[in-house]
Design a protein around this motif. Structure first.
Motif, short mmCIF file in Angstrom:
data_model
loop_
_atom_site.label_atom_id
_atom_site.label_comp_id
_atom_site.label_asym_id
_atom_site.label_seq_id
_atom_site.Cartn_x
_atom_site.Cartn_y
_atom_site.Cartn_z
N VAL A 125 0.85 -1.19 0.00
CA VAL A 125 0.00 0.00 0.00
C VAL A 125 0.88 1.24 0.00
N LEU A 126 0.63 2.14 -0.93
CA LEU A 126 1.35 3.41 -1.04
C LEU A 126 0.60 4.47 -0.24
N VAL A 127 1.28 5.14 0.68
CA VAL A 127 0.63 6.16 1.50
C VAL A 127 1.65 7.22 1.89
N SER A 128 1.20 8.47 1.92
CA SER A 128 2.06 9.56 2.38
C SER A 128 2.12 9.57 3.90
N LEU A 129 3.30 9.74 4.44
CA LEU A 129 3.44 9.81 5.90
C LEU A 129 3.01 11.17 6.43
N ASP A 130 2.63 12.09 5.54
CA ASP A 130 2.06 13.37 5.96
C ASP A 130 0.56 13.27 6.20
N GLU A 131 -0.02 12.10 5.95
CA GLU A 131 -1.44 11.89 6.21
C GLU A 131 -1.72 12.04 7.70
N PHE A 132 -3.00 12.29 8.02
CA PHE A 132 -3.40 12.24 9.42
C PHE A 132 -3.09 10.85 9.96
N PRO A 133 -2.64 10.73 11.21
CA PRO A 133 -2.23 9.42 11.73
C PRO A 133 -3.25 8.31 11.55
N ALA A 134 -4.54 8.65 11.51
CA ALA A 134 -5.57 7.62 11.31
C ALA A 134 -5.40 6.92 9.97
N ASN A 135 -4.70 7.54 9.02
CA ASN A 135 -4.47 6.94 7.72
C ASN A 135 -3.01 6.51 7.57
N VAL A 136 -2.29 6.39 8.67
CA VAL A 136 -0.93 5.88 8.65
C VAL A 136 -0.80 4.66 9.57
N TYR A 137 -1.28 4.81 10.81
CA TYR A 137 -1.13 3.72 11.77
C TYR A 137 -1.78 2.41 11.33
N PRO A 138 -2.96 2.41 10.71
CA PRO A 138 -3.52 1.13 10.28
C PRO A 138 -2.59 0.35 9.36
N ASP A 204 -6.37 -1.74 -11.91
CA ASP A 204 -6.06 -2.96 -11.17
C ASP A 204 -5.60 -2.72 -9.74
N ARG A 205 -5.43 -1.45 -9.36
CA ARG A 205 -5.06 -1.12 -7.99
C ARG A 205 -6.27 -0.53 -7.27
N LEU A 206 -6.29 -0.71 -5.96
CA LEU A 206 -7.39 -0.16 -5.16
C LEU A 206 -7.08 1.28 -4.74
N LEU A 207 -8.11 2.09 -4.67
CA LEU A 207 -8.00 3.45 -4.14
C LEU A 207 -8.79 3.51 -2.84
N VAL A 208 -8.06 3.67 -1.74
CA VAL A 208 -8.66 3.75 -0.41
C VAL A 208 -8.66 5.22 0.01
N VAL A 209 -9.83 5.77 0.31
CA VAL A 209 -9.97 7.20 0.57
C VAL A 209 -10.46 7.45 2.00
N ASP A 210 -9.68 8.25 2.73
CA ASP A 210 -10.12 8.79 4.01
C ASP A 210 -10.93 10.04 3.68
#
Length: 403
Positions: A125-138, A204-210
């Protein structure tokens, strides 16, 4: 998942409006004006409350619902009657997101929804570490548990940097199976281009949106997302303990019910001690019976948004944010939020490069302003559709006087 509903009806409500809200004429139709008058009458927050990105004071409709449900519970109402609120909530979520009710799972928060999603996925899963922690810790916790791999979006050299299609395209590798992103950045109010991100990551990739900082504040097409996680305590003004996951067909198939428990299986009250198959719909992610007070509150908050018109509320929020930007400019403060209407939501951030944000925040609080302090250099303001023009004018006076 097609976009949010934009229908409006006048409805009825009780209470008195706290003044003419920004953009009270709406698009200029009698129906819209009546809907906005009814909407305003449902809220009673202090005039200088500018903190909806942290917590949105609930409506009187939510208050009435919770009182009625608690009273019914006190009388010993059947549990089945109380939990009918779950179906009511799922139905209005489906209408506002454009998904099907069977692809909606109720949660207690965005955090819970993202955690369940993270533990239900495999791959990288690709995610920015600048996201709110609720979208990093999981994603971190799921990686620690051996469920998946977290790939941090490389820094752009500017912090905090928005998640743009260009940055994502540069970071993609064949191993990446999903992108997790906030619809609206909590620090800056930057509004992600979900359609462009969908195009970049491909089918073919999923987009997960907070979606917590966008749903209820913006008129957004949520259809690019495969998983949309939203909490109800901010812009939806439904109180704490409320939230949902809305899945595309592919998203529902891809996210295993790894944290689903007894409430998410077939025949959950058949206490035979044997493992039961997971439900075929989004209910497979249920952990236990939710509070009907919370699900009823969420349903009432969303029904109020639906009656008024999601687009109409979003237009009000956008106009309030524009006026607030003018107030920040007039005070000579750096604006740390996007100026372009299509790239911003309801969050407006003023900069204090000399480290004076805590002092200004304290002075504003003493004058009745509620906003969020982000360290020594930033104050985040977040008006809603009920924020009045007079309130923003008052804030402008305070900022100009104190800077």
């Amino acid at each position: 998942m097609p976009g949010t509903s934009t229908g409006a009806s006048t409805g009825t409500s009780t209470g008195a409006s706290s003044g003419a809200s920004v953009g009270a004429e709406g698009p200029g139709t009698a129906t819209a004006s009546a809907a906005l008058v009814a909407y305003d009458a449902e809220f009673a927050e202090a005039p200088l409350y500018l903190n909806h990105a942290s917590y949105g004071p609930p409506s009187r409709a939510v208050e009435r619902t919770v009182h009625e449900l608690v009273a019914a519970a006190v009388r010993g109402a059947p549990a089945g009657d109380l939990h009918a609120e779950d179906d009511r909530a799922r139905a209005v979520i489906a209408r506002l997101t454009g998904t099907a009710p069977e692809r909606v799972a109720l949660t207690t928060s965005t955090s819970q929804g993202l955690l369940q999603t993270a533990f239900g996925l495999r791959g990288e899963v690709l995610v920015s570490l600048d996201e709110f922690p609720a979208n990093v810790y999981p994603w971190r916790r799921a990686e620690e548990a051996g469920r998946l791999r977290l790939r941090a979006l490389p820094s752009s050299g500017v912090e905090p940097a928005p998640v743009t299609p260009e940055r994502v395209a540069d970071a993609l590798t064949p191993a990446v199976s999903a992108l997790a992103v906030s619809a609206v950045d909590f620090r800056t109010g930057y509004r992600a281009d979900l359609a462009a991100l969908r195009e970049v990551i491909g089918p073919d990739r999923l987009l997960v949106v907070d979606g917590i900082q966008g749903f209820g504040a913006t008129d957004t097409d949520w259809s690019p997302s495969d998983v949309l996680a939203v909490g109800g305590q901010k812009w939806l003004r439904s109180g704490w303990g409320t939230g949902f996951l809305a899945f595309s067909e592919r998203g529902l198939a891809a996210v295993a019910p790894a944290l689903g428990s007894w409430a998410g299986v077939l025949d959950p009250v058949d206490y035979d001690g044997l493992p039961h198959p997971a439900r075929p719909d989004a209910g497979r992610h249920a952990i236990t019976s939710l509070s009907p007070f919370a699900t009823g509150a969420l349903a009432s908050g969303l029904e109020l948004l639906e009656r008024t018109g999601a687009a109409l509320v979003a237009e009000r929020v956008a106009d309030a944010a524009s006026r607030l930007i003018d107030a920040v400019d007039a005070a000579g403060l750096p604006l740390l939020s996007p100026r372009e209407p299509q790239r911003r939501a309801g969050i407006v951030v003023a900069g204090f490069p000399d480290g004076g944000a805590p002092g200004m925040h304290a002075r504003l609080a003493a004058a009745g302003v509620t906003a969020t302090l982000h360290g020594p250099t930033r104050i985040r303001f977040s008006p809603h559709a009920t924020t009045t023009a007079d309130a923003i004018a008052r804030l402008a006076e305070l900022l100009a006087r104190e800077t």
